[in-house]
Structure formats: C-alpha cells, structure tokens
Enzyme design. Structure first.
Site, PDB file in Angstrom:
ATOM      1  N   HIS A 124       0.805  -1.229   0.000  1.00 15.54           N
ATOM      2  CA  HIS A 124       0.000   0.000   0.000  1.00 15.54           C
ATOM      3  C   HIS A 124       0.831   1.269   0.000  1.00 15.54           C
ATOM      4  O   HIS A 124       0.330   2.331   0.401  1.00 15.54           O
ATOM      5  CB  HIS A 124      -0.900   0.049   1.230  1.00 15.54           C
ATOM      6  CG  HIS A 124      -1.946  -1.016   1.278  1.00 15.54           C
ATOM      7  ND1 HIS A 124      -3.238  -0.819   0.842  1.00 15.54           N
ATOM      8  CD2 HIS A 124      -1.884  -2.295   1.693  1.00 15.54           C
ATOM      9  CE1 HIS A 124      -3.928  -1.933   1.021  1.00 15.54           C
ATOM     10  NE2 HIS A 124      -3.120  -2.854   1.535  1.00 15.54           N
ATOM     11  N   LYS A 144      -7.603  13.778   4.743  1.00 16.03           N
ATOM     12  CA  LYS A 144      -6.736  12.599   4.689  1.00 16.03           C
ATOM     13  C   LYS A 144      -5.688  12.777   5.767  1.00 16.03           C
ATOM     14  O   LYS A 144      -5.597  13.843   6.375  1.00 16.03           O
ATOM     15  CB  LYS A 144      -6.063  12.479   3.315  1.00 16.03           C
ATOM     16  CG  LYS A 144      -5.409  13.799   2.843  1.00 16.03           C
ATOM     17  CD  LYS A 144      -4.879  13.706   1.425  1.00 16.03           C
ATOM     18  CE  LYS A 144      -5.936  13.847   0.339  1.00 16.03           C
ATOM     19  NZ  LYS A 144      -6.222  12.625  -0.404  1.00 16.03           N
ATOM     20  N   ARG A 145      -4.880  11.732   6.042  1.00 13.49           N
ATOM     21  CA  ARG A 145      -3.825  11.891   7.022  1.00 13.49           C
ATOM     22  C   ARG A 145      -2.916  13.058   6.633  1.00 13.49           C
ATOM     23  O   ARG A 145      -2.738  13.364   5.453  1.00 13.49           O
ATOM     24  CB  ARG A 145      -3.004  10.598   7.120  1.00 13.49           C
ATOM     25  CG  ARG A 145      -3.668   9.547   7.968  1.00 13.49           C
ATOM     26  CD  ARG A 145      -3.895   9.999   9.394  1.00 13.49           C
ATOM     27  NE  ARG A 145      -2.665   9.930  10.155  1.00 13.49           N
ATOM     28  CZ  ARG A 145      -2.394   9.026  11.090  1.00 13.49           C
ATOM     29  NH1 ARG A 145      -3.299   8.113  11.412  1.00 13.49           N
ATOM     30  NH2 ARG A 145      -1.251   9.035  11.726  1.00 13.49           N
ATOM     31  N   LYS A 201       1.470  14.232   0.845  1.00 17.62           N
ATOM     32  CA  LYS A 201       0.109  14.546   0.403  1.00 17.62           C
ATOM     33  C   LYS A 201      -0.052  16.048   0.133  1.00 17.62           C
ATOM     34  O   LYS A 201      -0.969  16.472  -0.534  1.00 17.62           O
ATOM     35  CB  LYS A 201      -0.911  14.075   1.433  1.00 17.62           C
ATOM     36  CG  LYS A 201      -0.922  12.543   1.622  1.00 17.62           C
ATOM     37  CD  LYS A 201      -1.951  12.112   2.659  1.00 17.62           C
ATOM     38  CE  LYS A 201      -1.867  10.645   3.047  1.00 17.62           C
ATOM     39  NZ  LYS A 201      -2.618   9.754   2.127  1.00 17.62           N
ATOM     40  N   THR A 225      -8.366   6.588  -1.676  1.00 20.43           N
ATOM     41  CA  THR A 225      -9.722   6.069  -1.781  1.00 20.43           C
ATOM     42  C   THR A 225     -10.710   7.194  -1.490  1.00 20.43           C
ATOM     43  O   THR A 225     -11.841   7.174  -1.977  1.00 20.43           O
ATOM     44  CB  THR A 225      -9.956   4.904  -0.785  1.00 20.43           C
ATOM     45  OG1 THR A 225      -9.416   5.268   0.487  1.00 20.43           O
ATOM     46  CG2 THR A 225      -9.298   3.636  -1.274  1.00 20.43           C
ATOM     47  N   LYS A 247     -14.448   8.436  -3.182  1.00 22.19           N
ATOM     48  CA  LYS A 247     -15.656   8.783  -2.436  1.00 22.19           C
ATOM     49  C   LYS A 247     -16.200  10.142  -2.873  1.00 22.19           C
ATOM     50  O   LYS A 247     -17.411  10.331  -3.026  1.00 22.19           O
ATOM     51  CB  LYS A 247     -15.378   8.765  -0.924  1.00 22.19           C
ATOM     52  CG  LYS A 247     -15.040   7.378  -0.396  1.00 22.19           C
ATOM     53  CD  LYS A 247     -14.418   7.382   0.995  1.00 22.19           C
ATOM     54  CE  LYS A 247     -13.748   6.030   1.267  1.00 22.19           C
ATOM     55  NZ  LYS A 247     -12.849   6.036   2.424  1.00 22.19           N
TER      56      LYS A 247
END
Ligand code: 26W
Length: 828
Positions: free
Chosen positions: A368, A560-561, A566, A670, A674
């Site tokens: 992952h 998100k984290r 990111k 993911t 959504k």
C-alpha cells in the site's frame, strides 16, 4: 403461544413489523439493558436498539456459518492489523432492511432514530486508507456471497481523538469501549495460546530425524471477539474476528505460588498491553517491540483458529490451497508466513519442502505504499529475541531463495544483496516486503500507476525474477456506506431515475445517469441535493465544532492523514497567496470566488513537521476568518478529529476534491473515489487512482496539474532547488514571506520557521515546484464554477462513471487474479 416457545423461533421471520420490532426493542431495553423506557438514557436506548437489530441479523449469521461449514468452499481470510469500520448501526439497519420499521417504531415511543445514531461511538481501529479499505472489502465480500473471514486486533484504544489547543494538535485516548460495545460477541472459551521469547533446541524424534523445538519464554491468550459483517440484501452475514490479549492461567497461578501479588498483576498488565492501543503511525514504522508483538499475536491467533477451529477436524492440510487464501494487508501480517511453516514443520512434523510447497500457495501480499521508509524492516536482534524459531525459519527461507537467485544470476552478488530478505545496513534486519514477495502467490499494488511503479522501481528485481507474480487491483469503496447511507438525497434521486436500487450492488448501473447530465431539470435537482448536503454539513460543524460556514460558498475539501507527500501545504500556500493578494490590493475581492477551504487531518503524534503544518493551517484560519478584508470570500475550516463519521457528512457536501500528492507517492487514494461518487470534481495530480479517475471522466471533467511521475524523477535526478521557485515566482514569494513574517503567529517569526525553512531548503515533495501549476488549475476551477450548469454537468458525469470504483469490482478482481475463488450460490 408462551414466551418460552416463542423465543426459540427465529425473530427475523416472525417480527418484521413495527409492532414486532417495538416488542423486541422494549424487551431488550427492559431485560437486556435493565431499564424501563421512562428512565432510559440515550445510551441505554442506543444499546438496546443495537442489540435488537443484531438479533434480527443473528439467524442469518448462524445460517451463513452453518452453510459455510457444510460447503467447505474455497474461502478468503483477510489478515489486517486495521479495520476502520465506522459506525455500525446504520449499516446493520440497511443490511437487515429494517430502517423504516425501526424509525417508525421508535417514533411511536417518542424516540428519534437519528438521536440514537449519533450516540454510537465509531470503532476507530485503523489509521486511514489501509484500515478503511479493509472495512470496505469485508463489506463487499459479504454482499457478494464470498465465503470469507476478516482477522485483526480488537484494540482497546483506537486511533487517538484529535483536539486542538491554541491550534496545535493534542491527542486524547479513544476509549471507544467505555459506554459498551453492543456489536461484539466475545468468546473467552475459544481463547488460544500465543507464545513469545525463549529458545530453540534440537531433538531427535521417534524415527531418528533431527527436529527443532521452540521452548517459549512466555505466552498470552488471544480471546476472539466476533463481529457481524452483514451483506446488503442477500441474507448473508460474514464474520470479522478481532483478537484481544489476556494473561494466561499461568499468570494467575503465579499469584498463588510466588506470593508476589503485585508482580503477578504486573505480568497480567504486561500481557494485556498487547492489544491495548493502535499505533497511530501511518507510513513511518517505529520498529517498536510492542508492535511486533501485536503483529505476531493476531497472526498466530488467526492461523491457529483457522487450522484448529474453522477447518474440520480430519482436514488434510496438504489440501489447504484449495480451501483458503490468506491475503496479507501490507507487511503487518507477514510474520504469518514463517508461522505457518512452524506449524507444519515443528508441530505437524512435515518435511521442510512439503511445508514450503503448501505455504507458497496460500498467501498473497498487497503493498500500500511507495515510500521506502514505510516498508517494514524488523531488527534481527528484536525478532530473534521475541520469535527465535521464526528467525531461524526466515533465515532458511532466505538461504533457499538466494540459492535459486544465484543460480539464475551467477556472479551478480549485488543483486543478491539487494534482494535478500536480510538487510545488512544500517543494522541487520528482516525486510518484511521481501519475505512477503518471496512467499506470495501474487503481489499487488492498489492502483494501476502504483502497481507499475512497484514493478519498475520499488520491487523491480523481484518483478524480473518472478514474472507473473505481480498484478494490479485498483482499490474501491463500498457504495453502501459511501453513497446509499451517507448521501440519502443523491441515493434517492438515483434510485428514482434508474427505477430500482440495483445500483447499490451493481454500481456500473450509474452509467445510465449520464444522458441526464444534459437534462436541465435533473441538473437542478442534483444541484439542490448538493446544496442540501452543504447545509447539513454547515449545521453539523456549527454544533460539533462551533464553526460558522456559508453554504453558498464553494466547498473545497482536503481530508486525509497529514503527511508531507500529500501536500496539505500546497493548498495552504494557495489560500495564503489569495489572502496576501487581496489584502495587498493586488486582487479585487469581488473577483474571488467565495470559497470555504476545509481541511481534516490527523498527524502521527511523533511526526513533528506534520504537527507544525496543522498548527499553521489553524493559524492561517484564525487570521483569515477574522479579517474583514476577505470576509465572505475566503474561509478556512479545520474541524478536529476527522474520522469515518465526519467523512460521511463532509464528502457528500464537497464541490471540489483535493488530491494533490506529489506524483509517484500516493499509492491509490480512496477518498478521491468517495468524492467522485458524491459528485465533487477533482483537482489533482497524475498520481494513484487519480490517473484512473481522469481516464474515466476525461480532461474536461478533471482539473489536472503538476509534474508527472517521470518528470518528478527527472527533476530530482538533476538536483532540485526550491529557492529558485521562490526567487522567480513573486506570488509564491509573497505567500511564503507572509508566513515567515509572523503574520499568522502574532508577529513571532520563529513559530513557523521550521515549515518555511523546510519548504525553502529541502521540500522533499516539490511543493514549490508545483505551486504555479496548482494556482493556475485553481483559476480554472473558479472559471468552471462560475457556470453552474456546466459544473453540474461535470459533477453528474463524475457520478455516472464512478461505478468502476466500487469495492465489489475490487473483490471481483482479487477473486479472478489473486485468490482464484468464487462467490457461492446464495440459494445452495
Ligand atoms: C507504521 C507502518 C505503516 C506503514 C504503512 C503503517 C501503515 C502503512 C500503510 C500502508 C499506510 C496506508 O494506509 N497506505 C494507504 O493505503 C491506501 C489503501 O490502499 C491507499 O489508498 C493510500 O494511497 C495509501 O497511502
């Protein structure tokens, strides 16, 4: 009919009426919870409801278990250290098709179902993407009639509750069990023993063969807690089995024998620590002993459970590959590989080769990540101390692997060193990803680009050596939770225009919405639903956090984290830049699209830069939100403690989805799926599953920006100098200077200096390199948003083409490409 006989009949077939439900509910409230209605607290009412609903599912569960043991069909065991389930009540009601009955029944008692929904504390037994994916997968497996079981850990404390103190993250324990947890079924009588430590000795068995015997130093008990995993609309209920650590009887005996009561109690605490708390590290393994204990604990419990309890007594283990496939969710459960070898060789007295030939047919490994630092390596010292026999087994697997490797590549010692399961630097360590890859039937990445990069870069040598072992399964999300339940407005509209709820289990049905993008009346209704979802979020955040938002603004959301790759800072710099331009007079506020910039993110408690960035987001928010110069134009919202529950209200309300990781770093994402499914447009880099989203919706319905993965590799190769971007881009410079000036920290320049200086001098994730491209893409967003009809058309196309991202499709891919298993006939 007397009460006694009535109770032996299946509730499900008897009481599916409002009156029947009310009777069951009051009985549960009185006899289960021990209160009468007039004195019941909301928590009493919730617990009684949960237990009532679970009774309705019980018959199906027992039936599923009975059929499963009759059929003995090939099954899947999903081994995962995390299952980020989210609240259970609504999903259980949906699966049992009870929502309307319950709502009406409760209303008759003067109870609001919605109030009881809010009383549920979500089980946060995961960090983020990986754990939530596991939860989506078991939902899909149940819904698709796949015989399967999830195995994991019942942490007493899940992911920490995030609070902000002066804008800085402060972690609070997540005591999710304190008010009772009505969804679990503990089975202390089924506890299994798990050992650690000690030594290994040689001995001769009866036929004169030399064998190994592990003499463990200590052991604990694993108590299984079963959870129902109800399928949607198919009457199937699968099982999720989470393990909780208890002290063994030996500890109790010590209390008597040693007379040292305090010491015995300490030993008890030591044992129970194993399942005490979820490690909140996401992507940077800390190499902590307790974490390795957790991993071995749940894996050993699960294998023992499967071999001794799930399989029939007389099962011939040589047939194991026809009966089960163990899916390893990242490297966390990879210790299962030497554990199964140990069971077969040491306990069942098989030959090494026979054992290895079975073991190499029953595991597959999902990776992952692409961050090298996220690949787990356990120090040999630690692993040898905790699991001495497993270390020996790993050494032998490696020896045998290297023999084959050296035969295939004679005179390539460098390659052998690169691929070895044992790393020599910086200390001797076990590379769990290599162990997994050597033993696995298949190794998969989680999006097309990610799988490609695994093959081409991270595991390149292995992909060459084992052609055919590598495959892709793009992640997915469950449409039950993330559309049907979380977005009742859009769900209702979809069902109405498609004429049925078939889309809930066949998400490709959404394709039929596409022509309606051209229908003005449909667009109007679609827009009205989005507006209502925004009002719902505004209401929630006002109540939950005291945050005041204007639902008429564009909702631009990044949840998100918190991780540097990111790039939450990229979005933040854009906000700062707009703010700077307006306040300096460079930009007329009237030309700025009114926007709410929403963030949700937890930082690992030990990740200092991530916590700094959280502090900065809050500081910018405080300043911007209080400045009349940008009032009505720019608002920053950062609700604390982003979790599955908040996601369910936040995502349906979003206009714009931020997926802006540095290309080549986000394995899949993911959240991106959504948002798409709920009609947000994406601004994103060519990374992870964004690539597949953009392929599906087309460039005209996606705001692409930034360096591509090969370009990133190129820039890094040639030497990246963030300062050159700072020097040549005035807007970027002004934004960074404003942060550096202390404008967001009461004039104190030192507070955010680490963030600024990191961006200027290191910027590992090329934020500055992509800044201009991002700002330009945001300008395109503004232009597009100015035309509501065109925007809505794009949003509808996003929804209509989101079918591919159903986790049902992911499960079909795993069944075909990895597990070689199939759903069972539900009527058989
Ligand atoms: C502490 C060690 C550690 C290392 C890696 C903990 C957790 C991890 C995970 C692999 C991190 C994770 O959740 N990865 C995410 O997995 C999602 C599901 O596949 C992907 O969608 C995300 O892109 C990926 O970041």
């Amino acid at each position: 009919m007397s009460e006694v006989t009535a109770n032996t009949e299946p509730v499900a077939t008897r009481e599916r009426t409002v009156e029947g439900f009310v009777r069951e509910y009051l009985r549960e409230l009185n006899f289960g919870q021990g209160v009468d209605l007039s004195r019941a607290s909301v928590n009493d009412q919730y617990l009684a409801l949960a237990r009532t609903v679970r009774h309705y599912l019980m018959v199906r569960w027992l039936e599923t278990l009975r059929r499963q043991s009759e059929l003995q069909a090939k099954s899947v065991a999903y081994l995962s250290a995390e299952f980020l389930l989210g609240r259970q009540l609504d999903n259980a009601l949906l699966a049992a098709d009870l929502t309307d009955i319950v709502e009406e029944g409760l209303a008759g008692l003067g109870i609001s179902l919605d109030t009881l929904r809010q009383a549920e504390v979500e089980p946060g037994l995961g960090n983020g993407g990986l754990g939530r994916l596991a939860a989506c997968f078991i939902d899909s497996l149940a819904t698709m009639n796949v015989p399967s079981i999830g195995y994991g850990i019942r942490y007493e404390y899940g992911i920490f509750r995030q609070t902000f103190v002066d804008g800085w993250q402060v972690e609070k324990p997540d005591s999710w069990l304190t008010l009772g947890s009505p969804w679990e079924f503990p089975h202390p009588e089924m506890a299994v023993n798990v050992s650690f430590g000690g030594t290994v000795e040689d001995y001769e068995d009866d036929d004169g063969t030399t064998r190994k015997r592990w003499l463990p130093g200590w052991s604990v008990l694993g108590v299984p807690y079963n959870y129902m995993v109800p399928g949607y609309g198919n009457g199937r209920v699968n099982t999720l089995r989470l393990w909780s650590a208890r002290a063994t009887r030996a500890f109790d005996l010590e209390i008597f024998n040693s007379g040292d009561y305090a010491q015995a109690v300490r030993a008890q605490t030591f044992a129970e620590n194993i399942s005490k708390v979820l490690y909140p590290e996401d992507s940077t393994p800390q190499g902590k002993e307790l974490r390795l204990q957790q991993q071995y604990f749940f894996v050993a419990c699960s294998l023992k459970d499967f071999v001794d309890q799930v399989l029939p007594k007389d099962f011939d283990l040589t047939n194991l590959p026809d009966r089960i496939h163990f899916q390893l969710n990242d490297t966390h459960p990879v210790i299962a590989i030497p554990e199964l070898m140990r069971i077969l060789v040491d306990e069942k007295k098989w030959s090494w080769d026979d054992a290895w030939s079975v073991v190499r047919q029953v595991f597959s490994y999902t990776c992952h990540t692409l961050l090298p630092e996220a690949l787990e390596v356990w120090s040999v010292e630690l692993l040898g101390r905790l699991l001495p026999r497993h270390l020996e087994i790993i050494y032998r697997i490696n020896e045998q692997f290297l023999v084959g490797l050296r035969a295939a590549y004679p005179d390539d010692e460098l390659r052998a060193r690169r691929m070895s399961i044992i790393a020599e630097f910086p200390e001797r360590g076990i590379r769990m990803a290599h162990l997994a890859t050597v033993a696995a039937v298949k190794v998969n990445g989680v999006a097309a680009l990610h799988s490609q990069l695994l093959r081409d870069k991270v595991l390149h040598d292995f992909a060459e050596y084992y052609p055919g072992k590598f495959t892709n399964v793009t992640n997915g999300i469950t449409p039950r939770r993330f559309l049907r339940l979380s977005n009742p407005g859009l769900s209702g509209l979809v069902t109405e225009v498609l004429g049925s709820e078939k889309w809930v289990t066949d998400l490709d049905e959404l394709r039929a919405l596409e022509p309606l993008a051209e229908d003005a009346e449909f667009r109007r209704r679609f827009r009205e639903i989005k507006a209502a979802n925004k009002r719902r979020l505004v209401h929630l955040l006002a109540e939950r956090d005291g945050i005041v938002l204007d639902p008429e603004t564009m909702f631009d959301v990044m949840v998100k984290r918190l991780h540097e790759y990111k790039r939450q800072t990229l979005k933040l710099l854009h906000v700062v830049s707009l703010y700077e331009q307006i306040t300096s007079g460079a930009l007329d506020p009237a030309d700025v699209t009114p926007r709410t910039f929403a963030f949700g993110a937890k930082a690992a408690p030990g990740y200092r830069m991530a916590k700094q960035i959280i502090g900065l987001i809050n500081a910018v928010g405080r300043t911007v939100n209080a400045d009349p110069a940008v009032e009505g134009r720019l608002t920053v919202a950062f609700p604390a403690n982003y979790n599955v529950t908040l996601a369910e209200t936040l995502i349906p309300a979003a206009d714009l989805s931020e997926q802006i990781s540095l290309a080549g770093k986000e394995a899949s994402g993911t959240g991106n799926m959504k948002f798409m499914l709920n009609g947000a447009l994406t601004i994103g880099t060519d990374d992870g599953a964004n690539v597949e989203i953009r392929e599906l919706v087309g460039d005209e319905n996606f705001f692409l920006f930034g360096l591509t993965e090969p370009e990133v590799a190129d820039v890094v190769e040639r030497g990246y100098h963030p300062t050159s971007y700072y020097e040549t881009n005035p807007q970027l410079r002004h934004a960074l200077d404003l942060v550096a000036s202390g404008a967001f920290s009461d004039g104190d320049r030192s507070v955010f200096e680490p963030v600024v200086s990191n961006l200027l001098h290191e910027d590992r994730f090329l934020v500055l390199a992509d800044f201009q491209a991002y700002a330009d893409a945001q300008a395109r967003v503004d232009a597009a948003y100015a035309d509501p009809e065109a925007w809505t058309r794009s949003a509808i196309i996003n929804v209509a083409r989101a079918g591919f991202f159903s986790s049902d499709r992911s499960m079909r891919d795993y069944l075909d490409r990895v597990w070689h298993a199939a759903p069972v006939d539900p009527s058989a």
